[in-house]
Design a protein around this motif. Structure first.
Motif, PDB file in Angstrom:
ATOM      1  N   MET A  28     -25.739   6.688 -31.547  1.00  0.00           N
ATOM      2  CA  MET A  28     -25.160   5.723 -32.478  1.00  0.00           C
ATOM      3  C   MET A  28     -23.941   5.028 -31.890  1.00  0.00           C
ATOM      4  O   MET A  28     -23.740   3.816 -32.058  1.00  0.00           O
ATOM      5  CB  MET A  28     -24.775   6.419 -33.787  1.00  0.00           C
ATOM      6  CG  MET A  28     -25.969   6.772 -34.669  1.00  0.00           C
ATOM      7  SD  MET A  28     -26.814   5.295 -35.288  1.00  0.00           S
ATOM      8  CE  MET A  28     -25.503   4.561 -36.261  1.00  0.00           C
ATOM      9  N   GLU A  29     -23.133   5.799 -31.159  1.00  0.00           N
ATOM     10  CA  GLU A  29     -21.942   5.237 -30.530  1.00  0.00           C
ATOM     11  C   GLU A  29     -22.322   4.214 -29.470  1.00  0.00           C
ATOM     12  O   GLU A  29     -21.707   3.140 -29.360  1.00  0.00           O
ATOM     13  CB  GLU A  29     -21.107   6.380 -29.929  1.00  0.00           C
ATOM     14  CG  GLU A  29     -19.774   5.934 -29.351  1.00  0.00           C
ATOM     15  CD  GLU A  29     -18.850   5.369 -30.399  1.00  0.00           C
ATOM     16  OE1 GLU A  29     -17.965   4.553 -30.043  1.00  0.00           O
ATOM     17  OE2 GLU A  29     -19.001   5.738 -31.595  1.00  0.00           O
ATOM     18  N   LYS A  30     -23.334   4.563 -28.636  1.00  0.00           N
ATOM     19  CA  LYS A  30     -23.801   3.619 -27.612  1.00  0.00           C
ATOM     20  C   LYS A  30     -24.317   2.322 -28.259  1.00  0.00           C
ATOM     21  O   LYS A  30     -24.084   1.227 -27.783  1.00  0.00           O
ATOM     22  CB  LYS A  30     -24.903   4.262 -26.785  1.00  0.00           C
ATOM     23  CG  LYS A  30     -24.425   5.330 -25.819  1.00  0.00           C
ATOM     24  CD  LYS A  30     -25.598   5.891 -25.031  1.00  0.00           C
ATOM     25  CE  LYS A  30     -25.127   6.986 -24.060  1.00  0.00           C
ATOM     26  NZ  LYS A  30     -26.263   7.541 -23.272  1.00  0.00           N
ATOM     27  N   PHE A  31     -25.054   2.492 -29.368  1.00  0.00           N
ATOM     28  CA  PHE A  31     -25.611   1.319 -30.060  1.00  0.00           C
ATOM     29  C   PHE A  31     -24.505   0.405 -30.603  1.00  0.00           C
ATOM     30  O   PHE A  31     -24.587  -0.824 -30.505  1.00  0.00           O
ATOM     31  CB  PHE A  31     -26.519   1.794 -31.200  1.00  0.00           C
ATOM     32  CG  PHE A  31     -27.103   0.679 -32.008  1.00  0.00           C
ATOM     33  CD1 PHE A  31     -28.145  -0.093 -31.513  1.00  0.00           C
ATOM     34  CD2 PHE A  31     -26.600   0.401 -33.277  1.00  0.00           C
ATOM     35  CE1 PHE A  31     -28.674  -1.121 -32.259  1.00  0.00           C
ATOM     36  CE2 PHE A  31     -27.134  -0.635 -34.025  1.00  0.00           C
ATOM     37  CZ  PHE A  31     -28.173  -1.400 -33.522  1.00  0.00           C
TER      38      PHE A  31
ATOM     39  N   ALA B 168     -20.550  -5.736 -27.927  1.00  0.00           N
ATOM     40  CA  ALA B 168     -20.543  -6.575 -26.726  1.00  0.00           C
ATOM     41  C   ALA B 168     -21.389  -7.826 -26.924  1.00  0.00           C
ATOM     42  O   ALA B 168     -21.009  -8.939 -26.527  1.00  0.00           O
ATOM     43  CB  ALA B 168     -21.049  -5.763 -25.529  1.00  0.00           C
ATOM     44  N   GLN B 169     -22.557  -7.655 -27.561  1.00  0.00           N
ATOM     45  CA  GLN B 169     -23.426  -8.806 -27.808  1.00  0.00           C
ATOM     46  C   GLN B 169     -22.784  -9.812 -28.768  1.00  0.00           C
ATOM     47  O   GLN B 169     -22.845 -11.022 -28.548  1.00  0.00           O
ATOM     48  CB  GLN B 169     -24.767  -8.320 -28.373  1.00  0.00           C
ATOM     49  CG  GLN B 169     -25.651  -7.619 -27.352  1.00  0.00           C
ATOM     50  CD  GLN B 169     -26.944  -7.116 -27.978  1.00  0.00           C
ATOM     51  OE1 GLN B 169     -27.105  -7.124 -29.205  1.00  0.00           O
ATOM     52  NE2 GLN B 169     -27.859  -6.662 -27.130  1.00  0.00           N
ATOM     53  N   ASN B 170     -22.149  -9.285 -29.812  1.00  0.00           N
ATOM     54  CA  ASN B 170     -21.480 -10.171 -30.769  1.00  0.00           C
ATOM     55  C   ASN B 170     -20.348 -10.947 -30.125  1.00  0.00           C
ATOM     56  O   ASN B 170     -20.135 -12.134 -30.413  1.00  0.00           O
ATOM     57  CB  ASN B 170     -20.950  -9.369 -31.956  1.00  0.00           C
ATOM     58  CG  ASN B 170     -22.075  -8.814 -32.812  1.00  0.00           C
ATOM     59  OD1 ASN B 170     -23.180  -9.331 -32.806  1.00  0.00           O
ATOM     60  ND2 ASN B 170     -21.790  -7.738 -33.557  1.00  0.00           N
TER      61      ASN B 170
ATOM     62  N   ALA C  25     -20.176 -14.924 -29.809  1.00  0.00           N
ATOM     63  CA  ALA C  25     -19.033 -15.666 -30.354  1.00  0.00           C
ATOM     64  C   ALA C  25     -18.458 -16.609 -29.317  1.00  0.00           C
ATOM     65  O   ALA C  25     -18.123 -17.758 -29.604  1.00  0.00           O
ATOM     66  CB  ALA C  25     -17.963 -14.689 -30.842  1.00  0.00           C
ATOM     67  N   ALA C  26     -18.337 -16.121 -28.080  1.00  0.00           N
ATOM     68  CA  ALA C  26     -17.781 -16.964 -27.010  1.00  0.00           C
ATOM     69  C   ALA C  26     -18.712 -18.129 -26.717  1.00  0.00           C
ATOM     70  O   ALA C  26     -18.293 -19.289 -26.598  1.00  0.00           O
ATOM     71  CB  ALA C  26     -17.557 -16.121 -25.756  1.00  0.00           C
ATOM     72  N   GLY C  27     -20.006 -17.813 -26.588  1.00  0.00           N
ATOM     73  CA  GLY C  27     -20.973 -18.876 -26.305  1.00  0.00           C
ATOM     74  C   GLY C  27     -21.149 -19.823 -27.469  1.00  0.00           C
ATOM     75  O   GLY C  27     -21.283 -21.028 -27.306  1.00  0.00           O
ATOM     76  N   GLY C  28     -21.146 -19.277 -28.721  1.00  0.00           N
ATOM     77  CA  GLY C  28     -21.332 -20.089 -29.920  1.00  0.00           C
ATOM     78  C   GLY C  28     -20.216 -21.078 -30.117  1.00  0.00           C
ATOM     79  O   GLY C  28     -20.431 -22.226 -30.461  1.00  0.00           O
ATOM     80  N   SER C  29     -18.982 -20.617 -29.877  1.00  0.00           N
ATOM     81  CA  SER C  29     -17.852 -21.522 -30.057  1.00  0.00           C
ATOM     82  C   SER C  29     -17.927 -22.677 -29.073  1.00  0.00           C
ATOM     83  O   SER C  29     -17.579 -23.811 -29.396  1.00  0.00           O
ATOM     84  CB  SER C  29     -16.532 -20.752 -29.893  1.00  0.00           C
ATOM     85  OG  SER C  29     -16.459 -20.194 -28.588  1.00  0.00           O
TER      86      SER C  29
END
Length: 315
Positions: free
Chosen positions: A18-21, A27-29, A33-37
């Motif tokens: 669960m911690e790894k997930f 990291a994906q979010n 966020a960086a790419g979306g902005s």
């Protein structure tokens, strides 16, 4: 029974996964966020960036056939496509009826339409565009079939309606009535309105591509039409078809004139009713729907003539 030690190891493994997930999701979010902005900035820039459109350059002189030697535009531009054609059509008299050397009509027949003249109370709306387009399509079709065609256009003075529109406008913006102006000044104001809106209406008709014979375009108060109206009226009077007599009329106390039945909105009352009257404050109401009886006494007699009316103020 399951071993408690095995249970603890299984729970430990589950928590580790669960911690790894969670870390992977975080990291994906962050990456999104960086790419979306950045993408939002690009989209916003694309939206706000004004699109430059080359101005339409008409090189053809007014009334001449359009110069088609210029390269075709990449996209459809109505102003560029429509420019010059209509003026050339009119100059070439394409819309005037085609007759023989002695004025005879085509052996195939004739097709004549007098378009109902719109009033100069305001500019044209979609309803006008509809009926003009339908009539014009029929005229053009019959013209192509070889018939002698005539499409007549014009504008209508619509006396009472135009006067009412201008009176309302003058009151709204100047708080004046036609009596404040005086007859001559107010009539001049009406003619100014007519000139402005007639010009606008005729321009709209041209923009529609209407195939009117513009040499015959008329305003209903033009001198020629006025003379024709006088002549018709006198002939009908001399023939006894129209005459002067005493009749009940629909009198408008605001316009101080009689109105046609077509211009009157009738309202049936079942009894005493208080109604507003045009020209009076909205809070002031007047009595209608009451039958009043009154009597005329006959001179040197006890006899009386009883009359009943709902408009006793007119007796």
């Amino acid at each position: 029974m399951p071993n408690s030690k095995d249970n603890e190891q299984g729970e430990s493994k589950r928590l580790g996964k669960m911690e790894k997930f969670r870390k992977k999701q975080a990291a994906q979010n962050q990456q999104k966020a960086a790419g979306g902005s950045q993408k939002e900035k690009e989209v916003k820039a694309a939206v706000t960036k004004p699109k430059t459109k080359a101005a339409v350059t008409v090189t053809t002189p007014m009334g001449e056939k359009k110069d088609m030697s210029q390269p075709m535009a990449e996209s459809y531009d109505p102003a560029a496509v429509e420019a010059s054609w209509y003026e050339w059509w009119v100059k070439q008299k394409f819309f005037e009826p085609k007759t023989g050397p002695n004025g005879e009509i085509s052996p195939k027949g004739k097709f004549v339409v007098a378009a109902p003249p719109p009033s100069v109370t305001d500019k044209l709306h979609i309803g006008h565009a509809l009926f003009i387009s339908v009539q014009d399509a029929l005229v053009r079709w019959n013209r192509m079939r070889g018939l002698t065609t005539l499409f007549i256009g014009g504008t209508d003075h619509a006396g009472i309606a135009t006067q009412t529109v201008i009176e309302k406008r003058v009151w709204k913006f100047e708080k004046k009535t036609r009596h404040d102006y005086g007859r001559e000044a107010f009539v001049n104001k009406i003619w100014e309105w007519k000139n402005e809106y007639r010009s606008a209406i005729l321009n709209q008709m041209r923009r529609l591509g209407t195939s009117f014979d513009w040499s015959r375009e008329r305003f209903t108060l033009d001198e020629t039409l006025t003379r024709a109206t006088y002549e018709t009226f006198v002939r009908l009077f001399d023939d006894g078809i129209i005459y002067r007599s005493n009749r009940l009329v629909n009198w408008c106390h605001t316009l101080n004139t009689a109105l046609s039945k077509l211009e009157v909105k009738e309202k049936e009352l079942t009894g005493r009713t208080l109604l507003n009257v045009t020209g009076y404050p909205s809070e002031e109401k007047f009595e209608f729907g009451v039958l009043v009886h009154f009597a005329y006494e006959v001179e040197d007699s006890d006899e009386r003539i009883i009359v009943a009316t709902t408009r006793v103020e007119t007796m």
